[in-house]
Design a protein around this motif. Structure first.
Motif, PDB file in Angstrom:
ATOM      1  N   GLN A  92       0.826  -1.202   0.000  1.00  0.00           N
ATOM      2  CA  GLN A  92       0.000   0.000   0.000  1.00  0.00           C
ATOM      3  C   GLN A  92       0.866   1.261   0.000  1.00  0.00           C
ATOM      4  OE1 GLN A  92      -4.151  -0.218   1.193  1.00  0.00           O
ATOM      5  NE2 GLN A  92      -3.337  -1.054  -0.723  1.00  0.00           N
ATOM      6  N   PRO A 144      -2.464  -1.563  -4.970  1.00  0.00           N
ATOM      7  CA  PRO A 144      -3.696  -2.069  -4.346  1.00  0.00           C
ATOM      8  C   PRO A 144      -3.535  -3.513  -3.872  1.00  0.00           C
ATOM      9  CG  PRO A 144      -4.149  -0.981  -6.445  1.00  0.00           C
ATOM     10  CD  PRO A 144      -2.674  -1.180  -6.372  1.00  0.00           C
ATOM     11  N   ARG A 165      -8.749  -0.807   2.881  1.00  0.00           N
ATOM     12  CA  ARG A 165     -10.022  -0.087   2.842  1.00  0.00           C
ATOM     13  C   ARG A 165     -10.795  -0.659   1.659  1.00  0.00           C
ATOM     14  NH1 ARG A 165      -9.850   4.092   6.388  1.00  0.00           N
ATOM     15  NH2 ARG A 165      -7.846   5.114   6.803  1.00  0.00           N
ATOM     16  N   HIS A 192     -12.444   6.320  -0.424  1.00  0.00           N
ATOM     17  CA  HIS A 192     -11.082   6.111  -0.920  1.00  0.00           C
ATOM     18  C   HIS A 192     -10.626   4.660  -0.743  1.00  0.00           C
ATOM     19  CE1 HIS A 192     -11.071  10.413  -1.151  1.00  0.00           C
ATOM     20  NE2 HIS A 192     -11.089  10.552   0.167  1.00  0.00           N
ATOM     21  N   THR A 211      -8.858   0.980  -1.162  1.00  0.00           N
ATOM     22  CA  THR A 211      -7.482   0.639  -1.526  1.00  0.00           C
ATOM     23  C   THR A 211      -7.324  -0.819  -1.951  1.00  0.00           C
ATOM     24  OG1 THR A 211      -6.844   0.020   0.742  1.00  0.00           O
ATOM     25  CG2 THR A 211      -6.638   2.354   0.128  1.00  0.00           C
ATOM     26  N   ILE A 271      -9.906   2.724  -7.296  1.00  0.00           N
ATOM     27  CA  ILE A 271      -8.884   2.279  -6.347  1.00  0.00           C
ATOM     28  C   ILE A 271      -7.561   2.884  -6.801  1.00  0.00           C
ATOM     29  CG2 ILE A 271      -7.758   0.290  -5.281  1.00  0.00           C
ATOM     30  CD1 ILE A 271     -10.206  -1.368  -5.994  1.00  0.00           C
ATOM     31  N   ALA A 273      -4.543   6.867  -3.023  1.00  0.00           N
ATOM     32  CA  ALA A 273      -5.321   6.452  -1.849  1.00  0.00           C
ATOM     33  C   ALA A 273      -4.590   5.362  -1.078  1.00  0.00           C
ATOM     34  CB  ALA A 273      -6.703   5.974  -2.277  1.00  0.00           C
ATOM     35  N   CYS A 274      -3.941   4.450  -1.805  1.00  0.00           N
ATOM     36  CA  CYS A 274      -3.175   3.380  -1.160  1.00  0.00           C
ATOM     37  C   CYS A 274      -2.021   3.971  -0.352  1.00  0.00           C
ATOM     38  CB  CYS A 274      -2.638   2.402  -2.201  1.00  0.00           C
ATOM     39  SG  CYS A 274      -3.905   1.488  -3.118  1.00  0.00           S
ATOM     40  N   ASN A 309      -3.287   5.656   2.749  1.00  0.00           N
ATOM     41  CA  ASN A 309      -3.733   4.653   3.707  1.00  0.00           C
ATOM     42  C   ASN A 309      -2.566   4.100   4.509  1.00  0.00           C
ATOM     43  OD1 ASN A 309      -5.544   2.703   4.913  1.00  0.00           O
ATOM     44  ND2 ASN A 309      -4.738   1.190   3.492  1.00  0.00           N
TER      45      ASN A 309
END
Length: 417
Positions: free
Chosen positions: A312, A317, A331, A337, A339, A365, A369-370, A373
Motif C-alpha cells: 500500500q 492495491p 479499505r 477512498h 485501496t 482504487i 489512496a493506497c 492509507n
C-alpha cells in the motif's frame, strides 16, 4: 548484575512523568527467536532503535551478519544454550517443548523495564513482582492452539508414537502458555485479529499497536505494470497455492511469485506459462517487484501482514482474503477512498472473482489512496504508541507501589494514536 534503580522509574505518579523516567532506565528486550529477518524481526529492530541502550535476549540467533550490521548496529544478542547445538538451524523448531524452560533462564530481573516481543515464548520470561513488563504479541502460538491439527496433518503426524508425543508436548505448551498469559502488565496486539485471539485464548484484553512500516522505503509508484504479484515466505498457511490455481485459470493475466520456503518445489509444480517465480529477491529487487505490480494478491490469514502494508505504501492495491490483519489494512470497496478488494473465502474461485471485481473498479482504487492509507502504519506512529504503552505500564506500577488501586490486567486499555 546489580539491582536496578527502581525509584528512578517507579516514582512517577502519572504517565508523562513515567515516560520521562525512561531516559535513564535499563531496558531488556526479549524476542522468541531470530531465524530470518521477517516481520517479527522488523518490530524487534524498531524497538532496538527506540531503546538504543537495551539488551536483547533471544533463544536462537541465525541472522546474517550483514543484516545485523544494518538493522542492529553494535547490538549483542544474548542467546540460550540451545543456540550452540550442532546444526541447530535445521531443526530448532522441533525444540519447541524445551523453549519455555530456556526462556525462563534469561535473567532480566536487574532491569527497570522488560519488553517482550512474542509469538510463543518471550512473554514467559521471569520478572520481579515490582518490575514493569510490556508484551508486544505478534500472535498466540498458532501451532499450539487453533492451527494445531493443520500443522500436525502437514507434518504427517497422526496418532502413532511420534504423533502422540508431539500432541502431548503441544498440550504442555498450551498449559504453560495460559499460565504465563497474565504475567505482563500490559499486552499490545499487532492487529484487531490478534487482539480477538488474545481475548479468546487468555481471557484478557489488549491494546492494538500495528507494526511499523517504513513508508519512505517504498517509493510511491502511480504507474503500474501489467502483472499481479504474490510475495511472501512460501509456507502452507500463506495459501499461495490458491493464488496459483486461480491464475492458472486466467491465462491472459500475468502473476509474479516472489519468495522461497518449504513449499517452493510443490508450488513450482503448479506453474503455468503466465506464472513466473523469482525466488528470493534482495530488498531493492523486492521493492521494485511490488511497487510496479497492478495489485498484490494474498490468500492467507496473516496476524497483520507487513508486506501488505508495504505494498500500500508504494501505491499498490491489495486483493486479499477478508480475515486477519488484511481487515485492518485494506479499505475495501464501499469505503471512502478504497485501496483494494477483500474476498470472503479461501478458494481459487473467490480469488478469480476478486480479480474480476478489482479490474472492473480499478478507476476507483487509486495509487494515491493506497499511499495515504499506509501512513496509518508509519514508524513514527509505532514509536509514539509503544512509548505511550510503556508509560502506562510504568504509571500502573508506580500506583501499585504507592498503594493506590490499579486497573485489572484483563480490563480494556487504549493508546491514543
Amino acid at each position: 548484575m546489580s539491582r536496578p534503580q527502581s525509584a528512578t522509574v517507579m516514582a512517577a505518579q502519572d504517565e508523562p512523568a513515567a515516560l520521562s523516567a525512561l531516559q535513564d532506565a535499563r531496558v531488556a528486550i526479549v524476542h522468541d527467536w531470530c531465524p530470518d529477518f521477517r516481520g517479527g524481526e522488523r518490530v524487534l529492530a524498531r524497538l532496538c532503535r527506540l531503546f538504543p541502550g537495551a539488551d536483547v535476549f533471544t533463544l536462537f540467533d541465525f541472522l546474517d551478519p550483514d543484516v545485523k550490521a544494518r538493522h542492529f548496529p553494535g547490538k549483542i544478542f544474548r542467546t540460550s544454550p540451545l543456540n550452540r547445538l550442532p546444526g541447530v538451524r535445521r531443526y530448532y523448531r522441533h525444540l519447541f517443548a524445551l523453549c519455555p524452560f530456556f526462556i525462563e533462564q534469561f535473567d532480566v530481573t536487574g532491569y527497570d523495564l522488560v519488553l517482550s516481543s512474542s509469538s510463543a515464548f518471550a512473554r514467559g520470561v521471569l520478572t520481579r513482582p515490582d518490575q514493569p513488563h510490556v508484551c508486544y504479541v505478534h500472535s498466540p502460538a498458532r501451532y499450539a492452539w487453533d492451527e494445531q491439527f493443520t500443522y500436525l496433518d502437514q507434518a504427517g503426524l497422526g496418532f502413532g508414537p511420534k504423533g502422540l508425543l508431539y500432541r502431548y508436548m503441544l498440550h504442555g505448551l498450551r498449559t504453560w502458555d495460559v499460565r504465563t498469559a497474565h504475567g505482563p502488565d500490559l499486552m499490545a496486539a499487532n492487529s484487531e485479529y490478534v487482539r480477538a485471539r488474545i481475548r479468546r485464548i487468555y481471557g484478557r484484553d489488549a491494546l492494538v499497536i500495528h507494526p511499523p512500516v517504513d513508508v519512505e522505503e517504498m517509493p510511491f509508484t502511480p504507474r503500474k505494470g501489467d502483472y499481479y504479484v504474490a510475495a511472501s515466505f512460501l509456507a502452507p498457511y500463506k495459501r499461495t497455492d490458491l493464488v496459483l490455481r486461480a491464475f492458472r485459470e486466467m491465462p491472459d493475466r500475468k502473476l509474479l511469485v516472489v519468495g522461497e520456503g518449504q513449499q517452493s518445489a510443490a508450488l513450482r509444480a503448479l506453474a503455468a506459462p503466465n506464472i513466473t517465480f523469482t525466488g528470493y529477491l534482495e530488498r531493492q529487487q523486492y521493492v521494485d517487484a511490488v511497487r510496479n505490480a497492478k495489485a498484490m494478491v494474498f490468500a492467507g490469514c496473516e496476524d497483520f501482514g507487513i508486506a501488505l502494508a508495504e505494498a500500500q505504501a508504494s501505491g499498490t492495491p491489495l486483493i486479499a482474503f477478508a480475515q486477519g490483519g488484511a481487515r485492518d489494512i485494506v479499505r475495501p470497496l464501499g469505503s471512502e477512498h478504497p485501496t483494494g478488494v477483500l474476498f470472503p473465502r479461501q478458494s481459487a474461485e473467490a480469488i478469480r472473482d476478486a480479480v474480476e471485481t478489482f479490474e472492473h473498479n480499478m478507476a476507483g482504487i487509486t495509487p494515491s489512496a493506497c499511499r495515504q492509507n499506509a501512513q496509518r502504519f508509519s514508524t513514527e506512529r509505532f514509536d509514539r504508541e509503544v512509548l505511550a504503552a510503556v508509560a502506562q505500564a510504568l504509571a500502573v506500577r508506580a500506583r501499585d507501589l504507592a498503594g493506590a488501586p490499579a486497573p485489572l490486567r484483563g480490563d480494556p486499555v487504549r493508546v491514543a494514536s
